[in-house]
Write a protein that holds these residues in place. Structure first.
Motif, PDB file in Angstrom:
ATOM      1  N   ALA A  79     -78.693  86.250  10.230  1.00  0.00           N
ATOM      2  CA  ALA A  79     -79.799  86.111  10.625  1.00  0.00           C
ATOM      3  C   ALA A  79     -79.904  85.542  12.088  1.00  0.00           C
ATOM      4  CB  ALA A  79     -80.612  84.990   9.572  1.00  0.00           C
ATOM      5  N   PRO A  80     -80.803  86.313  13.081  1.00  0.00           N
ATOM      6  CA  PRO A  80     -80.543  85.741  14.304  1.00  0.00           C
ATOM      7  C   PRO A  80     -81.379  84.732  14.781  1.00  0.00           C
ATOM      8  CG  PRO A  80     -82.431  87.760  14.147  1.00  0.00           C
ATOM      9  CD  PRO A  80     -81.404  87.317  12.759  1.00  0.00           C
ATOM     10  N   ILE A 116     -84.584  80.029   5.732  1.00  0.00           N
ATOM     11  CA  ILE A 116     -83.478  80.765   6.360  1.00  0.00           C
ATOM     12  C   ILE A 116     -82.994  80.456   7.448  1.00  0.00           C
ATOM     13  CG2 ILE A 116     -82.626  82.944   6.425  1.00  0.00           C
ATOM     14  CD1 ILE A 116     -84.836  84.102   4.537  1.00  0.00           C
ATOM     15  N   TYR A 117     -81.941  79.808   7.656  1.00  0.00           N
ATOM     16  CA  TYR A 117     -81.379  79.430   8.864  1.00  0.00           C
ATOM     17  C   TYR A 117     -80.579  80.487   9.634  1.00  0.00           C
ATOM     18  CZ  TYR A 117     -82.831  74.880   6.803  1.00  0.00           C
ATOM     19  OH  TYR A 117     -83.450  73.819   5.943  1.00  0.00           O
ATOM     20  N   LYS A 118     -80.462  79.899  11.027  1.00  0.00           N
ATOM     21  CA  LYS A 118     -79.868  81.035  11.954  1.00  0.00           C
ATOM     22  C   LYS A 118     -78.579  80.974  11.699  1.00  0.00           C
ATOM     23  CE  LYS A 118     -78.935  81.743  16.646  1.00  0.00           C
ATOM     24  NZ  LYS A 118     -79.236  81.462  18.224  1.00  0.00           N
ATOM     25  N   GLY A 119     -77.823  82.124  11.342  1.00  0.00           N
ATOM     26  CA  GLY A 119     -76.370  82.421  11.089  1.00  0.00           C
ATOM     27  C   GLY A 119     -76.083  82.754   9.576  1.00  0.00           C
ATOM     28  N   LYS A 120     -77.106  82.646   8.848  1.00  0.00           N
ATOM     29  CA  LYS A 120     -76.850  82.929   7.287  1.00  0.00           C
ATOM     30  C   LYS A 120     -76.628  84.369   7.205  1.00  0.00           C
ATOM     31  CE  LYS A 120     -78.649  82.255   2.558  1.00  0.00           C
ATOM     32  NZ  LYS A 120     -77.440  81.520   2.310  1.00  0.00           N
ATOM     33  N   LYS A 121     -75.629  84.887   6.519  1.00  0.00           N
ATOM     34  CA  LYS A 121     -74.996  86.357   6.424  1.00  0.00           C
ATOM     35  C   LYS A 121     -76.102  87.132   5.250  1.00  0.00           C
ATOM     36  CE  LYS A 121     -70.160  85.514   8.167  1.00  0.00           C
ATOM     37  NZ  LYS A 121     -68.937  85.767   7.773  1.00  0.00           N
ATOM     38  N   ILE A 152     -87.833  91.133   3.797  1.00  0.00           N
ATOM     39  CA  ILE A 152     -88.253  90.584   5.265  1.00  0.00           C
ATOM     40  C   ILE A 152     -87.360  91.685   6.328  1.00  0.00           C
ATOM     41  CG2 ILE A 152     -87.592  88.853   7.015  1.00  0.00           C
ATOM     42  CD1 ILE A 152     -87.280  86.863   4.342  1.00  0.00           C
ATOM     43  N   THR A 153     -88.210  91.989   7.235  1.00  0.00           N
ATOM     44  CA  THR A 153     -87.959  92.959   8.301  1.00  0.00           C
ATOM     45  C   THR A 153     -88.049  92.446   9.631  1.00  0.00           C
ATOM     46  OG1 THR A 153     -90.128  93.934   8.551  1.00  0.00           O
ATOM     47  CG2 THR A 153     -88.529  94.922   6.940  1.00  0.00           C
ATOM     48  N   PHE A 154     -87.204  92.580  10.569  1.00  0.00           N
ATOM     49  CA  PHE A 154     -87.300  92.420  11.903  1.00  0.00           C
ATOM     50  C   PHE A 154     -86.468  93.414  12.913  1.00  0.00           C
ATOM     51  CE2 PHE A 154     -83.479  89.968  10.328  1.00  0.00           C
ATOM     52  CZ  PHE A 154     -82.299  90.644  10.864  1.00  0.00           C
ATOM     53  N   LYS A 155     -86.820  93.608  14.175  1.00  0.00           N
ATOM     54  CA  LYS A 155     -86.121  94.599  14.923  1.00  0.00           C
ATOM     55  C   LYS A 155     -85.872  94.008  16.047  1.00  0.00           C
ATOM     56  CE  LYS A 155     -90.838  96.199  16.555  1.00  0.00           C
ATOM     57  NZ  LYS A 155     -91.724  97.018  16.617  1.00  0.00           N
ATOM     58  N   THR A 156     -85.023  94.891  17.019  1.00  0.00           N
ATOM     59  CA  THR A 156     -84.497  94.319  18.261  1.00  0.00           C
ATOM     60  C   THR A 156     -85.574  94.379  19.242  1.00  0.00           C
ATOM     61  OG1 THR A 156     -83.763  96.633  18.822  1.00  0.00           O
ATOM     62  CG2 THR A 156     -82.082  95.038  17.521  1.00  0.00           C
ATOM     63  N   ASP A 157     -85.140  93.709  20.526  1.00  0.00           N
ATOM     64  CA  ASP A 157     -86.219  93.465  21.599  1.00  0.00           C
ATOM     65  C   ASP A 157     -85.497  93.487  22.899  1.00  0.00           C
ATOM     66  OD1 ASP A 157     -88.248  93.174  23.182  1.00  0.00           O
ATOM     67  OD2 ASP A 157     -88.506  91.037  22.662  1.00  0.00           O
ATOM     68  N   PRO A 158     -85.191  94.706  23.106  1.00  0.00           N
ATOM     69  CA  PRO A 158     -84.218  94.848  24.420  1.00  0.00           C
ATOM     70  C   PRO A 158     -84.830  94.277  25.820  1.00  0.00           C
ATOM     71  CG  PRO A 158     -84.166  96.915  23.329  1.00  0.00           C
ATOM     72  CD  PRO A 158     -85.217  95.966  22.609  1.00  0.00           C
ATOM     73  N   GLU A 159     -86.118  94.442  25.942  1.00  0.00           N
ATOM     74  CA  GLU A 159     -86.870  93.923  26.933  1.00  0.00           C
ATOM     75  C   GLU A 159     -86.551  92.256  27.203  1.00  0.00           C
ATOM     76  OE1 GLU A 159     -91.396  93.568  29.106  1.00  0.00           O
ATOM     77  OE2 GLU A 159     -90.899  94.560  26.876  1.00  0.00           O
ATOM     78  N   TYR A 188     -84.825  89.162  19.285  1.00  0.00           N
ATOM     79  CA  TYR A 188     -85.472  89.794  18.247  1.00  0.00           C
ATOM     80  C   TYR A 188     -86.809  89.277  17.788  1.00  0.00           C
ATOM     81  CZ  TYR A 188     -80.558  90.872  17.222  1.00  0.00           C
ATOM     82  OH  TYR A 188     -79.036  91.282  17.228  1.00  0.00           O
ATOM     83  N   THR A 189     -87.485  90.225  17.345  1.00  0.00           N
ATOM     84  CA  THR A 189     -88.997  90.121  16.951  1.00  0.00           C
ATOM     85  C   THR A 189     -89.157  90.214  15.518  1.00  0.00           C
ATOM     86  OG1 THR A 189     -89.682  92.397  17.315  1.00  0.00           O
ATOM     87  CG2 THR A 189     -89.711  90.953  19.229  1.00  0.00           C
ATOM     88  N   MET A 190     -89.856  89.090  14.875  1.00  0.00           N
ATOM     89  CA  MET A 190     -90.109  89.410  13.456  1.00  0.00           C
ATOM     90  C   MET A 190     -91.367  90.200  13.359  1.00  0.00           C
ATOM     91  SD  MET A 190     -89.661  88.299  10.326  1.00  0.00           S
ATOM     92  CE  MET A 190     -88.546  87.029  10.953  1.00  0.00           C
ATOM     93  N   GLU A 191     -91.098  91.116  12.193  1.00  0.00           N
ATOM     94  CA  GLU A 191     -92.236  92.181  12.017  1.00  0.00           C
ATOM     95  C   GLU A 191     -93.210  91.534  10.426  1.00  0.00           C
ATOM     96  OE1 GLU A 191     -91.234  96.734  13.152  1.00  0.00           O
ATOM     97  OE2 GLU A 191     -90.388  95.880  11.106  1.00  0.00           O
TER      98      GLU A 191
END
Length: 320
Positions: free
Chosen positions: A37-38, A50-55, A87-94, A98-101
């Protein structure tokens, strides 16, 4: 024997790679990947954190019709660990993030929100300055005023540091340490005095209890009255004889002259008579021409006085 790990494969002479049929895969094909999780998030369905780093074993796909400078954007699907909601999220290269959907809310992004707010304010200011020249002057005045305040605060901090530069912190710490040691020493001495006082008090109490117990256990023996030893007269007889002999050598025998015998009064008889309240015997007191009989023995008379009385009675009877 052939090799166990073959690196070169055999291609027949009539091999034609163009005749190999190609597998046509859809562009939105999903892959199963292992990721962490990012960021911290909370499920909207059950409220699980859900904490950061959970696989997770996530599904990955390429987002259609979205890219940033020719870089594709990927979407990830994960499931909540409690309710299995998607749960869905996607990358944010700008923003390199990451952004939550949907399916969860992102937590602890106050710093990111602050940065976004600063960027928005800065953009609005630039837009105003482009269209309004007076606004540019006002902003410059505010900036200069703010800069002067910052310089004044900095000067005050410098002055404060210079004043505190003369303070010897080492001496202050040393003095504090000495005071602490003195206080601890005084407390220790006071504790020792209290302990010694308690020990002395307990010792006195124990001695007092021991003395009381001894008095209770040992019965008091009544003191026996002193009784005269019946044989004491035998021990005193030789001494009395010696006194009588010395008296006869100096004065003479009282029995040779009866009239003179009445003139001599024993000191012991006189003292005893005075103590008893009687009158001493008169000299020359006789009855029928004979000397008076021996006086009754008093408890206070000694053996010498008794011996004198007996000798006078014997001499007077012999002369008669």
């Amino acid at each position: 024997m052939s090799e166990r790990k073959v690196l070169n494969k055999y291609y027949p002479p009539d091999f034609d790679p163009s005749k190999i049929p190609k597998l046509k895969l859809p562009k939105d094909r999903q892959y199963v990947v292992r990721l962490m999780a990012p960021f911290n998030m909370r499920c909207k369905t059950c409220g699980e954190y859900i904490y950061k780093g959970k696989k997770f074993n996530a599904r990955k796909e390429t987002v259609q019709n979205e890219s940033y400078l020719g870089l594709p954007i990927f979407r990830f699907y994960i499931k909540c660990t409690r309710c299995l909601a998607e749960i869905t999220f996607k990358t944010d290269p700008e923003n390199t993030d990451y952004t939550m959907e949907h399916g969860a809310t992102r937590n602890f992004q106050a710093e990111k929100l602050l940065e976004e707010e600063e960027k928005r304010v800065q953009k609005e200011r630039e837009d105003e300055e482009l269209n309004n020249p007076m606004k540019v002057l006002e902003n410059r005045t505010k900036d200069s005023k703010l800069e002067m305040e910052v310089l004044e605060n900095l000067q005050e901090l410098k002055d404060l540091n210079q004043r505190q530069a003369h303070v010897d912190f080492e001496a202050m710490l040393r003095q504090h340490r000495l005071s602490e040691e003195e206080r601890q020493r005084q407390e220790q001495e006071e504790d020792e005095r209290e302990t010694a006082a308690l020990v002395e008090e307990s010792r006195k109490r124990r001695l007092l209890e021991d003395s009381d117990s001894e008095e209770d256990t040992t019965p008091t023996q009544p003191q026996t009255a002193l009784r005269p030893n019946p044989t004491a007269i035998l021990d005193e007889t030789p001494k009395a004889k010696r006194k009588a002999e010395s008296w006869e050598r100096s004065v003479g025998t009282l029995g040779s002259r009866p009239p003179l015998s009445g003139l001599v009064v024993k000191k012991t008889d006189l003292d005893t008579s005075v103590q008893r309240g009687r009158a001493p015997p008169l000299p020359g007191a006789m009855k029928n021409g004979q000397a008076a009989g021996p006086a009754p023995q008093t408890p206070g008379t000694s053996s010498l006085s008794q011996l004198g009385v007996y000798s006078d009675s014997e001499d007077s009877s012999g002369s008669n």
